[in-house]
Design an enzyme around this catalytic site. Structure first.
Site, PDB file in Angstrom:
ATOM      1  N   ASP A 112       0.851  -1.199   0.000  1.00  0.00           N
ATOM      2  CA  ASP A 112       0.000   0.000   0.000  1.00  0.00           C
ATOM      3  C   ASP A 112       0.884   1.246   0.000  1.00  0.00           C
ATOM      4  O   ASP A 112       1.679   1.444   0.920  1.00  0.00           O
ATOM      5  CB  ASP A 112      -0.896  -0.040   1.249  1.00  0.00           C
ATOM      6  CG  ASP A 112      -1.768   1.195   1.371  1.00  0.00           C
ATOM      7  OD1 ASP A 112      -1.871   1.939   0.376  1.00  0.00           O
ATOM      8  OD2 ASP A 112      -2.341   1.407   2.461  1.00  0.00           O
TER       9      ASP A 112
ATOM     10  N   ASN B 210      -0.377   4.496  -0.204  1.00  0.00           N
ATOM     11  CA  ASN B 210      -0.997   5.751   0.270  1.00  0.00           C
ATOM     12  C   ASN B 210      -1.751   5.615   1.586  1.00  0.00           C
ATOM     13  O   ASN B 210      -2.518   6.501   1.963  1.00  0.00           O
ATOM     14  CB  ASN B 210      -1.923   6.325  -0.814  1.00  0.00           C
ATOM     15  CG  ASN B 210      -3.136   5.440  -1.049  1.00  0.00           C
ATOM     16  OD1 ASN B 210      -3.224   4.332  -0.487  1.00  0.00           O
ATOM     17  ND2 ASN B 210      -4.072   5.897  -1.857  1.00  0.00           N
TER      18      ASN B 210
ATOM     19  N   ASP C 203      -4.246   3.765   2.595  1.00  0.00           N
ATOM     20  CA  ASP C 203      -5.695   3.517   2.699  1.00  0.00           C
ATOM     21  C   ASP C 203      -6.009   2.045   2.981  1.00  0.00           C
ATOM     22  O   ASP C 203      -7.169   1.640   2.956  1.00  0.00           O
ATOM     23  CB  ASP C 203      -6.425   3.998   1.431  1.00  0.00           C
ATOM     24  CG  ASP C 203      -6.076   3.171   0.201  1.00  0.00           C
ATOM     25  OD1 ASP C 203      -5.177   2.295   0.298  1.00  0.00           O
ATOM     26  OD2 ASP C 203      -6.687   3.391  -0.857  1.00  0.00           O
TER      27      ASP C 203
ATOM     28  N   ASP D 192      -1.525  -0.884  -3.986  1.00  0.00           N
ATOM     29  CA  ASP D 192      -1.760  -0.027  -5.154  1.00  0.00           C
ATOM     30  C   ASP D 192      -0.518   0.054  -6.050  1.00  0.00           C
ATOM     31  O   ASP D 192       0.527  -0.544  -5.750  1.00  0.00           O
ATOM     32  CB  ASP D 192      -2.208   1.375  -4.694  1.00  0.00           C
ATOM     33  CG  ASP D 192      -1.279   1.952  -3.638  1.00  0.00           C
ATOM     34  OD1 ASP D 192      -0.074   1.641  -3.690  1.00  0.00           O
ATOM     35  OD2 ASP D 192      -1.762   2.684  -2.749  1.00  0.00           O
TER      36      ASP D 192
ATOM     37  N   ASP E 117      -3.191  -8.978 -16.687  1.00  0.00           N
ATOM     38  CA  ASP E 117      -4.274  -9.950 -16.671  1.00  0.00           C
ATOM     39  C   ASP E 117      -5.306  -9.503 -17.705  1.00  0.00           C
ATOM     40  O   ASP E 117      -5.594  -8.309 -17.804  1.00  0.00           O
ATOM     41  CB  ASP E 117      -4.914  -9.977 -15.272  1.00  0.00           C
ATOM     42  CG  ASP E 117      -5.249 -11.372 -14.818  1.00  0.00           C
ATOM     43  OD1 ASP E 117      -5.989 -12.050 -15.537  1.00  0.00           O
ATOM     44  OD2 ASP E 117      -4.784 -11.770 -13.733  1.00  0.00           O
TER      45      ASP E 117
ATOM     46  N   ASP F 131      -7.550 -14.801 -18.227  1.00  0.00           N
ATOM     47  CA  ASP F 131      -8.435 -15.374 -17.216  1.00  0.00           C
ATOM     48  C   ASP F 131      -9.433 -16.361 -17.836  1.00  0.00           C
ATOM     49  O   ASP F 131     -10.110 -16.007 -18.812  1.00  0.00           O
ATOM     50  CB  ASP F 131      -9.191 -14.215 -16.556  1.00  0.00           C
ATOM     51  CG  ASP F 131      -9.918 -14.621 -15.309  1.00  0.00           C
ATOM     52  OD1 ASP F 131      -9.244 -14.929 -14.319  1.00  0.00           O
ATOM     53  OD2 ASP F 131     -11.162 -14.615 -15.320  1.00  0.00           O
TER      54      ASP F 131
ATOM     55  N   GLU G   7      -5.222 -19.145 -18.541  1.00  0.00           N
ATOM     56  CA  GLU G   7      -5.709 -19.905 -17.382  1.00  0.00           C
ATOM     57  C   GLU G   7      -6.812 -20.838 -17.860  1.00  0.00           C
ATOM     58  O   GLU G   7      -7.796 -20.382 -18.459  1.00  0.00           O
ATOM     59  CB  GLU G   7      -6.260 -18.952 -16.316  1.00  0.00           C
ATOM     60  CG  GLU G   7      -6.610 -19.687 -15.038  1.00  0.00           C
ATOM     61  CD  GLU G   7      -7.729 -19.056 -14.239  1.00  0.00           C
ATOM     62  OE1 GLU G   7      -7.798 -19.305 -13.038  1.00  0.00           O
ATOM     63  OE2 GLU G   7      -8.560 -18.316 -14.815  1.00  0.00           O
TER      64      GLU G   7
ATOM     65  N   HIS H   7      -3.177 -16.363  -6.495  1.00  0.00           N
ATOM     66  CA  HIS H   7      -4.171 -15.667  -5.664  1.00  0.00           C
ATOM     67  C   HIS H   7      -5.447 -16.479  -5.465  1.00  0.00           C
ATOM     68  O   HIS H   7      -6.340 -16.038  -4.741  1.00  0.00           O
ATOM     69  CB  HIS H   7      -4.501 -14.324  -6.302  1.00  0.00           C
ATOM     70  CG  HIS H   7      -5.200 -14.501  -7.622  1.00  0.00           C
ATOM     71  ND1 HIS H   7      -4.562 -15.024  -8.735  1.00  0.00           N
ATOM     72  CD2 HIS H   7      -6.481 -14.281  -8.003  1.00  0.00           C
ATOM     73  CE1 HIS H   7      -5.419 -15.106  -9.734  1.00  0.00           C
ATOM     74  NE2 HIS H   7      -6.589 -14.651  -9.320  1.00  0.00           N
ATOM     75  N   ASP H   8      -5.578 -17.616  -6.138  1.00  0.00           N
ATOM     76  CA  ASP H   8      -6.759 -18.465  -5.958  1.00  0.00           C
ATOM     77  C   ASP H   8      -6.442 -19.722  -5.154  1.00  0.00           C
ATOM     78  O   ASP H   8      -7.307 -20.583  -4.984  1.00  0.00           O
ATOM     79  CB  ASP H   8      -7.292 -18.924  -7.326  1.00  0.00           C
ATOM     80  CG  ASP H   8      -7.835 -17.775  -8.159  1.00  0.00           C
ATOM     81  OD1 ASP H   8      -8.324 -16.790  -7.579  1.00  0.00           O
ATOM     82  OD2 ASP H   8      -7.772 -17.883  -9.402  1.00  0.00           O
TER      83      ASP H   8
HETATM   84  C1  NOJ Z   1      -9.929 -16.874 -12.287  1.00  0.00           C
HETATM   85  C2  NOJ Z   1      -9.292 -15.838 -11.434  1.00  0.00           C
HETATM   86  O1  NOJ Z   1      -7.969 -16.199 -11.168  1.00  0.00           O
HETATM   87  C3  NOJ Z   1     -10.144 -15.715 -10.201  1.00  0.00           C
HETATM   88  O2  NOJ Z   1      -9.543 -14.964  -9.195  1.00  0.00           O
HETATM   89  C4  NOJ Z   1     -11.483 -15.156 -10.617  1.00  0.00           C
HETATM   90  O3  NOJ Z   1     -12.349 -15.147  -9.517  1.00  0.00           O
HETATM   91  C5  NOJ Z   1     -12.121 -15.969 -11.738  1.00  0.00           C
HETATM   92  N1  NOJ Z   1     -11.196 -16.379 -12.739  1.00  0.00           N
HETATM   93  C6  NOJ Z   1     -13.196 -15.171 -12.406  1.00  0.00           C
HETATM   94  O4  NOJ Z   1     -12.628 -14.110 -13.127  1.00  0.00           O
END
Ligand code: NOJ
Length: 566
Positions: free
Chosen positions: A21, A23, A25, A29, A98, A200, A257, A330-331
């Site tokens: 971060d 700034n 908040d 960012d 992305d 994605d 992906e 991140h998933d």
């Molecule tokens: C895959 C992404 O990595 C995930 O974070 C997202 O929720 C879904 N696709 C939908 O965009």
């Protein structure tokens, strides 16, 4: 094998909301990213995959885009983006954006137009259908985030398809105007100088005509319609068109992906002569152990399963195509917690063993932010502390309906929730791990006091410095990139062993995936080799350098250059 910069590169994924971060908040960012580029340069990575920074109402943290040519308010401005890009390039780091074009946000101008009337010029940018006779959604598909994949819109008395949340309407790729829009927006970013796209759920974009009902499991209200939209009938036409119209004109890196992609499909997506993409992210290895309710009811998994999956991909794309290599993103939960051990006594050896194992496979390795310091899963006590829409919906659908108890569901969440990977990067032992001077949008993992970047950088024997060494090794040794992979000991439940071979050079990679001390006895195929040189390892040597009897301590890894017995 054809050489290419993107095969040799190491990619680092930034999930901007949780990275740094700038700034105060509480939300990561662009300014925060720019401030940490020196750090990434020191780590040695070549490419940043930047999760979405486009304008978004954040129903799914930026994976719901309301303007593809603008920056999310919380992340900063286009000017700050340009600065970040320039500063990254100055340090020799490329930026892969992305691209989220299976769906947009329902707040995108296209959708706001589309929903106005059936004859609106944007109507066919999305997938609209009347309800079925007698009422109800046009088909029985379930959304990836729970509930029906259709939302009724009273204004025109029709439903629109959303394979993710109802605020993520699916775009209609059948429509050439929509495809043109996508190619134009890609060109907009490429002309700015970005270096590629991670796409994605790109294998969801072609749906089977008629959108048929899927087979219902007993007692279920909705059905998984994957067979009607995963790797659908026109997917290769679309990707070839995208390649022709856009990608072939730039020296870019591309990775799609692709949940549900098989090796056979991946050969079509990534084959050199196919002119589609360079790599795919498949999900087979990250799904090991999924139980009755998928990842929310995880079962123990076996190393033999993991080896079988990864080896299938290694052999499958050996002649043509290319692998992307990842343990986390991140998933996904944190790599050490998911695939080895996050107990403090084993964390260093676990993290470095996993890193070695991954980076020694053939393919392009992806490091997820925080992996390089061995960040772990988090276990918040209360569901209130979770932010992820998938986790919250699943809690509602499974614990809320009594299919799982609260305790069972929390256990699943602790093991597999996407928020495990989304707690902020732990930079130091300052409040909130030095991520923000404000209140973070999701709590920092309390273990930041001892797991943090500052500590890891100062300690020459840390996970961080091990990652640096591994990356340097890749730059100096083409065998790590191009060497052939061959699995050894496929039935062993503790040791993951394989060789890499390039011309006359052969390396042996040993990874102990268990917390036991185990003996590696070289199989027949290594009979004529000696362990010439220890290239990298995560323990002090114990002197047993004879291939016949190497004792591997808990989570030990070693890589040897092999020589010939004379
Ligand atoms: C895959 C992404 O990595 C995930 O974070 C997202 O929720 C879904 N696709 C939908 O965009």
């Amino acid at each position: 094998m054809t050489q290419a910069w993107w095969k040799e590169a190491v990619v680092y994924q930034i999930y901007p909301r949780s990275f740094m971060d700038g700034n105060g908040d509480g939300i990561g960012d662009l300014a925060g990213i720019t401030s940490r580029l020196d750090y990434l340069q020191e780590l040695g990575i070549d490419v940043i995959w930047l999760s979405p920074v486009y304008k978004s109402p954040n129903d799914d943290n930026g994976y719901d885009i309301s303007d593809y040519r603008d920056i999310m308010d919380e992340f900063g401005t286009m000017e700050q983006f340009d600065t970040m890009l320039e500063e990254a390039h100055r340090r020799g780091i490329k930026i892969m954006m992305d691209l989220v074009v299976n769906h947009s946000s329902d707040e995108h101008a296209w959708f706001m137009e589309a929903r106005k009337s059936k004859d609106n010029p944007y109507r066919d940018y999305y997938i609209w259908r009347p309800g079925r006779e007698g009422g109800g959604a046009p088909n029985n598909w379930v959304s990836c985030f729970g509930g029906s994949a259709w939302e009724y819109d009273a204004q025109t008395d029709e439903y629109y398809l959303h394979l993710f949340t109802r605020k993520q309407p699916d775009l209609n790729w059948e429509n050439p105007r929509l495809r043109r829009e996508v190619y134009d927006l890609m060109t907009f970013w490429l002309d700015k100088g970005i270096d590629g796209f991670r796409m994605d759920v790109i294998n969801f974009i072609s749906k089977v005509e008629g959108l048929p009902d899927a087979a219902l499991q007993e007692g279920a209200e909705y059905a998984w319609g994957g067979e009607y939209f995963l790797n659908g009938p026109r997917i290769h036409d679309y990707l070839q068109e995208m390649n022709r119209e856009v990608l072939s004109r730039y020296p870019v890196m591309t990775v799609g992906e692709m949940p549900g992609a098989t090796v056979e499909e991946a050969k079509l997506y990534t084959g050199l002569q196919r002119n589609e993409l360079q790599m795919v992210f498949h999900f087979e290895h990250v799904n090991v152990g999924d139980g009755k309710f998928g990842k929310w009811t995880p079962n123990p998994w076996k190393l033999t399963e993991l080896k079988a999956i990864l080896s299938k991909w290694q052999y499958g794309l050996r002649e043509d195509g290319w692998n992307s290599l990842y343990w986390s993103n991140h998933d996904q939960p944190r790599a050490v917690s998911r695939f080895a051990s996050d107990k403090e006594e084993y964390r260093f050896v676990s993290a470095t063993m996993l890193a070695t194992c991954l980076h020694l496979h053939q393919g392009t390795p992806y490091i997820y932010q925080g992996e390089e310091i061995g960040m772990t899963n988090v276990a918040f006590d209360s569901i209130e502390d979770y932010r992820d829409v998938e986790t919250l919906n699943a809690y509602r659908d499974l614990a809320g309906t009594g299919k799982l108890t609260h305790e069972q569901m929390m256990d699943g969440i602790h093991q597999r929730s996407r928020d495990n990977g989304r707690t902020p990067v732990q930079w130091s032992n300052a409040p909130h791990g030095g991520f923000t001077t404000g209140t973070p949008w999701i709590a920092v993992n309390p273990n930041f006091t001892h797991i943090n970047m500052e500590q890891s950088r100062q300690d020459p024997d840390s996970i961080y410095h091990y990652y640096r060494a591994l990356i340097r090794l890749r730059k100096a040794n083409p065998i790590m990139v191009y060497g052939d992979y061959d699995l050894l000991l496929e039935n062993d439940e503790q040791i993951y062993a394989f060789t890499r071979t390039l011309d006359a050079e052969k390396w042996l990679v040993l990874c102990n995936f268990s917390d036991q001390t185990v003996l590696f006895s070289a199989p027949e195929e290594l009979a004529s080799y000696t362990a010439d040189q220890l290239i990298i390892g995560n323990y002090e040597s114990n002197g047993d350098e004879t291939l016949g009897s190497i004792t591997l301590r808990p989570y030990e890894t070693r890589v040897y250059r092999l020589g010939n017995e004379t």
